[in-house]
Design an enzyme around this catalytic site. Sequence first.
Site, PDB file in Angstrom:
ATOM      1  N   LYS A   1       0.874  -1.184   0.000  1.00  0.00           N
ATOM      2  CA  LYS A   1       0.000   0.000   0.000  1.00  0.00           C
ATOM      3  C   LYS A   1       0.904   1.226   0.000  1.00  0.00           C
ATOM      4  O   LYS A   1       1.924   1.246   0.713  1.00  0.00           O
ATOM      5  CB  LYS A   1      -0.866  -0.037   1.264  1.00  0.00           C
ATOM      6  CG  LYS A   1      -1.842   1.124   1.400  1.00  0.00           C
ATOM      7  CD  LYS A   1      -2.667   0.985   2.678  1.00  0.00           C
ATOM      8  CE  LYS A   1      -3.796   1.998   2.748  1.00  0.00           C
ATOM      9  NZ  LYS A   1      -4.623   1.842   3.962  1.00  0.00           N
TER      10      LYS A   1
ATOM     11  N   SER B   1      -9.514   1.474   2.696  1.00  0.00           N
ATOM     12  CA  SER B   1      -8.702   2.380   1.913  1.00  0.00           C
ATOM     13  C   SER B   1      -7.573   1.667   1.155  1.00  0.00           C
ATOM     14  O   SER B   1      -7.017   2.240   0.226  1.00  0.00           O
ATOM     15  CB  SER B   1      -8.115   3.459   2.823  1.00  0.00           C
ATOM     16  OG  SER B   1      -7.237   2.876   3.768  1.00  0.00           O
TER      17      SER B   1
ATOM     18  N   SER C   1      -9.738  -0.992   6.883  1.00  0.00           N
ATOM     19  CA  SER C   1      -9.087  -0.838   5.572  1.00  0.00           C
ATOM     20  C   SER C   1      -8.233  -2.001   5.084  1.00  0.00           C
ATOM     21  O   SER C   1      -7.856  -2.024   3.920  1.00  0.00           O
ATOM     22  CB  SER C   1      -8.239   0.423   5.554  1.00  0.00           C
ATOM     23  OG  SER C   1      -9.070   1.520   5.368  1.00  0.00           O
TER      24      SER C   1
HETATM   25  N1  GLN Z   1     -12.956   3.887   6.153  1.00  0.00           N
HETATM   26  C1  GLN Z   1     -12.394   4.402   7.359  1.00  0.00           C
HETATM   27  C2  GLN Z   1     -12.133   5.875   7.239  1.00  0.00           C
HETATM   28  O1  GLN Z   1     -12.360   6.414   6.188  1.00  0.00           O
HETATM   29  C3  GLN Z   1     -11.179   3.635   7.780  1.00  0.00           C
HETATM   30  C4  GLN Z   1     -10.051   3.717   6.870  1.00  0.00           C
HETATM   31  C5  GLN Z   1      -8.888   2.895   7.359  1.00  0.00           C
HETATM   32  O2  GLN Z   1      -9.047   1.855   8.011  1.00  0.00           O
HETATM   33  N2  GLN Z   1      -7.726   3.363   7.040  1.00  0.00           N
HETATM   34  O3  GLN Z   1     -11.723   6.492   8.182  1.00  0.00           O
END
Ligand code: GLN
EC number: 6.3.5.7
Length: 465
Positions: free
Chosen positions: A81, A156, A180
């Site tokens: 990532k 994400s 994520s």
């Molecule tokens: N979807 C969540 C957010 O937008 C978590 C994202 C993540 O786990 N990095 O905060």
Amino acid sequence: MKIPLTIKETQDGLIKKEFSAVQLVDAYLERIKKYNEEYNIFLTTSDEIAYSKAKKFNDLDQYTEEFFKENPLAGVVVGYKDIFLTKGIRTTAGSKVLESYIPPYSATSVSRIENAGAIPIGKLNCDAWAHGSSGENSDFGPTKNPWNKEYVPGGSSSGSGAALAANMSLITTGTDTCGSIRLPANYCFSVAIKPTYGAVSRYGVIAMASSLDTVGPIGRTVEDVETVFNVIKGEDGYDGTVVNSKFEIRNSKLRVGIPKEFFTEGIDPEVEKTITLGIEVLKKEGIEFKEVALPSTKYAIDVYYVIQPAEVSSNLGRFDGIRYGNGRDSFGDEAKRRIMLGTYVLSAGYYDAYYLKAMKVRSKIISEVDKVFDEVDALIAPVAPTPPFKLGDKVSDPLTMYLTDVYAATANLCGIPSLALPSGFSKQGLPLGFQLMGSRFSEPALFELGKLYHKAIDYVPKVAF
Ligand code: GLN
């Protein structure tokens, strides 16, 4: 050549001299070149570094079972990532702020993966700063789901899930602050572990919300994810929250709780059905199930969306463009929204009403969850309320988008591990699955349950094309 889909297949192929490490790199890069424009999965490929590493491992005579014991990830092609710092390879966090940033060092997890023999192939698209659930918040354009490119791959760590479905990498890394790692795995038919907070070092991973951030692998089998987890876990001296705790299976007979709060009206019938079937399968394997109550977890997502922006507003303060990066003008809408929300909940007038209250509810959720683990070894739950949704469906409504994470938040607020498992496909041909959460440092029990389940359903790893 046919690209192998698991670590074992890869290493068996090397032992049998069916292909060389260089041929493997050729094959992956060829696919990336062919399909990346269409799916927007990789932001950068590291061809030169991949080839120089593969050449070092190209002597086929060295490959024996013994060799792989010492180099458990030899021959394994990995994508990171783009929030993991990689020495000499551009790292953007999915944001234009860091569009041309080249880190001078690598994250601990990256160094450990590579010291175990893995071949880094490139950096994967993600929502900017890891803010998002769909991959649509990347400043470099949305990632598409290889199972159907009109759908989101989950965020994400969008590229980390999609790279596996598109057969562009054997394993990938992700970060999970509220789902994520688990969500892209779930939406792309992959396996992922969101580790216990404090099991894997966050050193060299761009911080989002420091009390919730976790680092973990995504792969196609429980075995592969377990192998990578064992490589990256443990103290490194750079992340004070990481302890060399004993990972253990507490009971020989595993019991799983069904938290009724995770099966409420909003859940899609196909998601619910796959879990019901999963429970039946595991019952036949001798696993005991019981309904449990976690009443305060219904506040988890609200608590998350107070604590997370608060921590973000502090962590993003360092990207002022003075030492590196393009400065604040390049922040996207979502990052700005979170900085404003976070600054607000921490401001003198609202601190007690929002931040302090959220912290109190977080403690309540933790104590409820801790108590339930006196009765059961794991909890079964959906990863998300629905299967993958269409690109564009939720972008204009942040609140609806935030609800995608409603079942993810509990594990992060409590710092407990959770294993996301693929179970099958919806009528529309989109991936389905569920998560198994455990008590802190109980990863081995989750891996055991995951392997048992996959063996019972004759699971075979699959790629979309
Ligand atoms: N979807 C969540 C957010 O937008 C978590 C994202 C993540 O786990 N990095 O905060």
